[in-house]
Structures are given as structure tokens and as C-alpha cells.
Design an enzyme around this catalytic site. Structure first.
Site, PDB file in Angstrom:
ATOM      1  N   GLN A   1      40.280  41.567  35.854  1.00 16.35           N
ATOM      2  CA  GLN A   1      40.651  42.685  36.723  1.00 16.35           C
ATOM      3  C   GLN A   1      41.821  43.486  36.141  1.00 16.35           C
ATOM      4  O   GLN A   1      42.525  43.010  35.256  1.00 16.35           O
ATOM      5  CB  GLN A   1      41.036  42.142  38.102  1.00 16.35           C
ATOM      6  CG  GLN A   1      42.059  41.004  38.040  1.00 16.35           C
ATOM      7  CD  GLN A   1      41.899  39.993  39.152  1.00 16.35           C
ATOM      8  OE1 GLN A   1      41.267  40.266  40.165  1.00 16.35           O
ATOM      9  NE2 GLN A   1      42.480  38.817  38.991  1.00 16.35           N
TER      10      GLN A   1
ATOM     11  N   HIS B   1      51.349  36.011  54.452  1.00 16.99           N
ATOM     12  CA  HIS B   1      51.391  34.629  53.959  1.00 16.99           C
ATOM     13  C   HIS B   1      51.731  33.639  55.066  1.00 16.99           C
ATOM     14  O   HIS B   1      51.156  32.551  55.126  1.00 16.99           O
ATOM     15  CB  HIS B   1      52.364  34.517  52.778  1.00 16.99           C
ATOM     16  CG  HIS B   1      51.872  35.251  51.570  1.00 16.99           C
ATOM     17  ND1 HIS B   1      52.610  36.172  50.877  1.00 16.99           N
ATOM     18  CD2 HIS B   1      50.649  35.226  50.956  1.00 16.99           C
ATOM     19  CE1 HIS B   1      51.891  36.660  49.876  1.00 16.99           C
ATOM     20  NE2 HIS B   1      50.695  36.120  49.904  1.00 16.99           N
TER      21      HIS B   1
ATOM     22  N   ASP C   1      49.526  35.044  43.378  1.00 16.96           N
ATOM     23  CA  ASP C   1      50.859  35.643  43.501  1.00 16.96           C
ATOM     24  C   ASP C   1      51.870  34.639  44.043  1.00 16.96           C
ATOM     25  O   ASP C   1      53.077  34.884  44.011  1.00 16.96           O
ATOM     26  CB  ASP C   1      50.814  36.885  44.406  1.00 16.96           C
ATOM     27  CG  ASP C   1      50.268  36.555  45.777  1.00 16.96           C
ATOM     28  OD1 ASP C   1      50.999  35.937  46.572  1.00 16.96           O
ATOM     29  OD2 ASP C   1      49.097  36.874  46.057  1.00 16.96           O
TER      30      ASP C   1
ATOM     31  N   GLU D   1      43.395  29.105  40.798  1.00 18.07           N
ATOM     32  CA  GLU D   1      43.386  30.564  40.592  1.00 18.07           C
ATOM     33  C   GLU D   1      42.547  30.843  39.339  1.00 18.07           C
ATOM     34  O   GLU D   1      42.676  30.165  38.330  1.00 18.07           O
ATOM     35  CB  GLU D   1      44.837  31.047  40.443  1.00 18.07           C
ATOM     36  CG  GLU D   1      45.054  32.382  39.789  1.00 18.07           C
ATOM     37  CD  GLU D   1      44.479  33.588  40.546  1.00 18.07           C
ATOM     38  OE1 GLU D   1      44.786  33.776  41.723  1.00 18.07           O
ATOM     39  OE2 GLU D   1      43.698  34.341  39.905  1.00 18.07           O
TER      40      GLU D   1
ATOM     41  N   ASP E   1      37.500  28.974  38.460  1.00 16.42           N
ATOM     42  CA  ASP E   1      36.812  29.670  39.538  1.00 16.42           C
ATOM     43  C   ASP E   1      36.789  28.732  40.751  1.00 16.42           C
ATOM     44  O   ASP E   1      36.339  27.583  40.643  1.00 16.42           O
ATOM     45  CB  ASP E   1      35.389  29.996  39.060  1.00 16.42           C
ATOM     46  CG  ASP E   1      34.603  30.724  40.116  1.00 16.42           C
ATOM     47  OD1 ASP E   1      34.568  30.249  41.275  1.00 16.42           O
ATOM     48  OD2 ASP E   1      34.001  31.753  39.803  1.00 16.42           O
TER      49      ASP E   1
ATOM     50  N   ASP F   1      42.777  32.264  49.785  1.00 24.09           N
ATOM     51  CA  ASP F   1      43.611  33.472  49.689  1.00 24.09           C
ATOM     52  C   ASP F   1      43.009  34.344  48.590  1.00 24.09           C
ATOM     53  O   ASP F   1      43.607  34.559  47.538  1.00 24.09           O
ATOM     54  CB  ASP F   1      45.049  33.071  49.350  1.00 24.09           C
ATOM     55  CG  ASP F   1      45.992  34.263  49.361  1.00 24.09           C
ATOM     56  OD1 ASP F   1      45.612  35.342  49.852  1.00 24.09           O
ATOM     57  OD2 ASP F   1      47.123  34.108  48.851  1.00 24.09           O
ATOM     58  N   SER F   2      41.796  34.793  48.849  1.00 25.08           N
ATOM     59  CA  SER F   2      41.056  35.523  47.818  1.00 25.08           C
ATOM     60  C   SER F   2      41.307  37.009  47.956  1.00 25.08           C
ATOM     61  O   SER F   2      41.713  37.487  49.017  1.00 25.08           O
ATOM     62  CB  SER F   2      39.570  35.281  48.007  1.00 25.08           C
ATOM     63  OG  SER F   2      39.171  35.870  49.214  1.00 25.08           O
TER      64      SER F   2
ATOM     65  N   ASP G   1      39.650  40.832  48.197  1.00 26.71           N
ATOM     66  CA  ASP G   1      38.499  41.297  48.982  1.00 26.71           C
ATOM     67  C   ASP G   1      37.219  41.142  48.152  1.00 26.71           C
ATOM     68  O   ASP G   1      37.290  41.041  46.926  1.00 26.71           O
ATOM     69  CB  ASP G   1      38.710  42.764  49.398  1.00 26.71           C
ATOM     70  CG  ASP G   1      39.900  42.887  50.353  1.00 26.71           C
ATOM     71  OD1 ASP G   1      40.311  41.857  50.907  1.00 26.71           O
ATOM     72  OD2 ASP G   1      40.406  44.006  50.521  1.00 26.71           O
TER      73      ASP G   1
ATOM     74  N   PRO H   1      35.711  39.092  40.744  1.00 19.55           N
ATOM     75  CA  PRO H   1      35.592  37.633  40.650  1.00 19.55           C
ATOM     76  C   PRO H   1      35.551  36.922  41.999  1.00 19.55           C
ATOM     77  O   PRO H   1      35.160  35.755  42.081  1.00 19.55           O
ATOM     78  CB  PRO H   1      36.852  37.222  39.879  1.00 19.55           C
ATOM     79  CG  PRO H   1      37.825  38.337  40.071  1.00 19.55           C
ATOM     80  CD  PRO H   1      37.004  39.582  40.212  1.00 19.55           C
TER      81      PRO H   1
HETATM   82  N1  SAM Z   1      46.312  38.354  50.012  1.00 13.26           N
HETATM   83  C1  SAM Z   1      45.612  38.988  49.035  1.00 13.26           C
HETATM   84  C2  SAM Z   1      44.704  40.110  49.456  1.00 13.26           C
HETATM   85  O1  SAM Z   1      43.713  39.880  50.121  1.00 13.26           O
HETATM   86  O2  SAM Z   1      45.031  41.213  49.137  1.00 13.26           O
HETATM   87  C3  SAM Z   1      44.997  38.035  48.063  1.00 13.26           C
HETATM   88  C4  SAM Z   1      46.029  37.861  47.050  1.00 13.26           C
HETATM   89  S1  SAM Z   1      45.768  36.828  45.718  1.00 13.26           S
HETATM   90  C5  SAM Z   1      46.610  37.772  44.477  1.00 13.26           C
HETATM   91  C6  SAM Z   1      44.042  36.906  45.317  1.00 13.26           C
HETATM   92  C7  SAM Z   1      43.750  36.108  44.062  1.00 13.26           C
HETATM   93  O3  SAM Z   1      42.418  35.587  44.119  1.00 13.26           O
HETATM   94  C8  SAM Z   1      43.827  36.916  42.771  1.00 13.26           C
HETATM   95  O4  SAM Z   1      44.916  36.469  42.021  1.00 13.26           O
HETATM   96  C9  SAM Z   1      42.498  36.647  42.070  1.00 13.26           C
HETATM   97  O5  SAM Z   1      42.616  36.503  40.684  1.00 13.26           O
HETATM   98  C10 SAM Z   1      42.064  35.361  42.768  1.00 13.26           C
HETATM   99  N2  SAM Z   1      40.622  35.114  42.691  1.00 13.26           N
HETATM  100  C11 SAM Z   1      39.640  36.018  42.779  1.00 13.26           C
HETATM  101  N3  SAM Z   1      38.446  35.426  42.648  1.00 13.26           N
HETATM  102  C12 SAM Z   1      38.683  34.100  42.466  1.00 13.26           C
HETATM  103  C13 SAM Z   1      37.853  32.970  42.267  1.00 13.26           C
HETATM  104  N4  SAM Z   1      36.527  33.094  42.223  1.00 13.26           N
HETATM  105  N5  SAM Z   1      38.437  31.766  42.136  1.00 13.26           N
HETATM  106  C14 SAM Z   1      39.793  31.626  42.193  1.00 13.26           C
HETATM  107  N6  SAM Z   1      40.626  32.670  42.361  1.00 13.26           N
HETATM  108  C15 SAM Z   1      40.094  33.886  42.498  1.00 13.26           C
END
Ligand code: SAM
Length: 284
Positions: A41, A72, A96, A115, A146, A164-165, A167, A171
């Protein structure tokens, strides 16, 4: 060699996130602190006068220094006050570190952060002060993987799983599907709870309804709740609390000290839903 004028022009005046084709939010950019494309990303950190440092992934706001506590605290503490004695916690996404910081406020044994993007971790370590101490905590294990593949392969069981993914795009698409929640269920202990962010009740109502439809088939208690989050689309955000044995309104203990938003009155109020969210399953 670039001139001063060119450098000035390279910094946009605003960072915009579109919440629909015709509306959104903008941040005046004081400074671009980081901008790169990882394997997964586009990652940016900007400085804004009101919100401090803002993390964006693929042009969507993930967290800001100033308002991170709404999201959070509300992702994490409702499950932790509802479970009788959680010890092993899994956090999927959340690179984060804001959710991890909240989990570690509790006297738990183990917190596993899964993550997908090492670069989000590296950037957050540099720009968000709470991640590094949380990663250095003896109870934390960081796994770069993943989340969907992780839960398929891990033999471990958890008391609480937080999703905490980002949207559903890029990924994180797999983390929003029925398959994922089926696999997730087999990672939960008997009194286990899963909590996921579920999007904006206003902008993402259709996807919330779809999620509710498959979750109702998997869990006895599917309890949506909401919280304000000033920098997310619409300013109000939805979460879902999932469990077969635990009910969120049967509170087991009080929250830790020092929180900025969450308390037990907020907890109870958060599960009172507006009419348009109350009857998700009714087909209205
Ligand atoms: N609170 C936030 C939001 O909804 O805006 C989410 C924040 S957090 C930074 C989301 C994280 O999910 C990202 O760092 C992203 O890389 C991670 N992520 C996305 N797809 C994923 C997956 N399949 N497995 C693990 N982590 C994943």
C-alpha cells in the site's frame, strides 16, 4: 538540481480523503514526514496543526496523534471489561500500535500482533511514540504475516481477538469475509470474544448489513456498537462484538486508569443503537 520554488510546490496544501464521490475530509499539510509505496500500500505520514501526525494508507486516514484514543480505546476496552479473565490476546492488523498500547494496559500474559506490512511497523515506530514501548513489552510478540493465513495455521487459542484492519480494500479484503470469521472462531477459547471495526454506520451501512447476516450464523451474540472518531468518515464509527458465551453488558470489571474516553457509562451507552442500526437483520 531542484529550485526552492519546485520544493515548495512538491508539498501539497491539503491531503484529502474522499468518503463518497462528492464528500470527504481534508487536512492542511504542514509537512510531509513520510511518503512511500510498500509491497502492499501507499504509506504517508503528514503533520497537521490540529491533529498532529496523521497516518494514511492508500489515501485513507488510519490514525492521528490527537484523536487516536477514541478509536483505540473503543476497539479494545469493551471486550476487556466484559471477559472474566483474558490472558492471551491476538491483534490482527493494527500496525500503528494504538490498539496494542491499549491492550497492554491490562494485566494479560500475552499479546500477539499480526500485521501484514513490515513497513507500516517501521514507519509507525518512527512517527508514533506509543508503538516502540509496546513492541518492547515482554508480553508482546510481533508476527509479520497475513492475518487470514495466520489464523488458519496457528494452533493457538485466544481469549480475545481484535481485528484492527483497514477498510475492505487491498490486503485487508480477506479480513472482512465470512470465511475469515469461520476460521477465527476456531481460534477462540470457550469464553472467547472477537471484536472488529466495522466501518461508518452512515457510509458503509450496506457492508455492515452484509457482515451482520453472516456473523449471525456464526456467533450467538453479535453486538454492534458505535463511537465518535472525529477523523473517520462521518465522525461516527461502528464496531462489532462477537461471542458465544460472553455478553458485553454483563460487565466483569472496571477499566484501567488513565483512559481519555472509555468508562463504564460510555460502554453501556455505546451498545444503544440508533433505529437505523438496531434492526440490521430485519431486512428493512
Ligand atoms: N483503525 C484503522 C482504520 O480502520 O483506519 C486501522 C489501522 S491499522 C494501521 C490497519 C492495518 O491493517 C494496516 O497496517 C495494514 O497493513 C493491516 N492489514 C491489512 N490487511 C491485513 C492482513 N490481511 N493481515 C494483517 N494485517 C493487515
Amino acid at each position: 538540481m531542484s529550485t526552492k520554488k519546485e520544493n515548495r510546490e512538491a508539498v501539497p496544501l491539503e491531503e484529502r480523503e474522499y468518503h463518497s464521490p462528492s464528500s470527504g475530509i481534508f487536512f492542511k499539510v504542514k509537512k510531509i514526514l513520510y511518503r512511500d509505496k510498500s509491497d502492499y500500500q501507499k504509506i504517508e505520514v503528514i503533520e497537521n496543526e490540529c491533529f498532529g501526525r496523521v497516518l494514511l494508507l492508500d489515501d485513507l486516514v488510519q490514525t492521528t496523534e490527537k484523536d487516536e484514543f477514541f478509536y483505540h480505546e473503543m476497539l479494545v476496552h469493551p471486550a476487556l471489561v466484559s471477559h472474566p479473565s483474558p490472558q492471551n490476546i491476538l491483534l490482527i492488523g493494527g500496525g500503528d500500535g494504538g490498539a496494542l498500547k491499549e491492550i497492554l494496559r491490562w494485566p494479560i500474559k500475552y499479546a500477539c500482533l499480526v500485521e501484514i506490512d513490515q513497513q507500516v511497523i517501521d514507519v509507525s515506530k518512527e512517527y508514533f511514540p506509543w508503538l516502540l514501548p509496546s513492541l518492547e513489552d515482554d508480553r508482546t510478540e510481533l508476527i509479520i504475516a497475513d492475518g487470514s493465513e495466520f489464523i488458519e495455521k496457528t494452533g493457538k487459542k485466544f481469549d480475545i481477538v481484535f481485528i484492527d484492519s483497514s477498510d475492505p480494500a487491498g490486503p485487508s479484503v480477506s479480513l472482512h469475509e465470512s470465511d475469515f470469521y469461520e476460521k477465527l472462531k476456531s481460534c477462540l477459547n470457550r469464553r472467547g470474544i472477537a471484536v472488529s471495526q466495522a466501518g461508518s454506520p452512515f457510509y458503509h451501512l450496506e457492508s455492515i448489513k452484509k457482515k451482520d447476516a453472516f456473523l449471525e450464523k456464526l456467533f450467538k451474540n453479535v453486538c454492534f456498537y458505535t463511537s465518535p472518531v472525529p477523523t473517520y468518515p462521518g465522525g461516527s464509527w461502528c464496531f462489532v462484538f462477537l461471542s458465544d458465551e460472553v455478553q458485553p453488558l454483563k460487565i466483569k470489571r472496571g477499566p484501567p486508569r488513565g483512559l481519555k474516553y472509555f468508562n463504564l457509562n460510555i460502554h453501556e451507552a455505546a451498545f444503544s443503537l440508533p433505529n437505523f442500526l438496531k434492526d440490521l437483520g430485519s431486512g428493512d
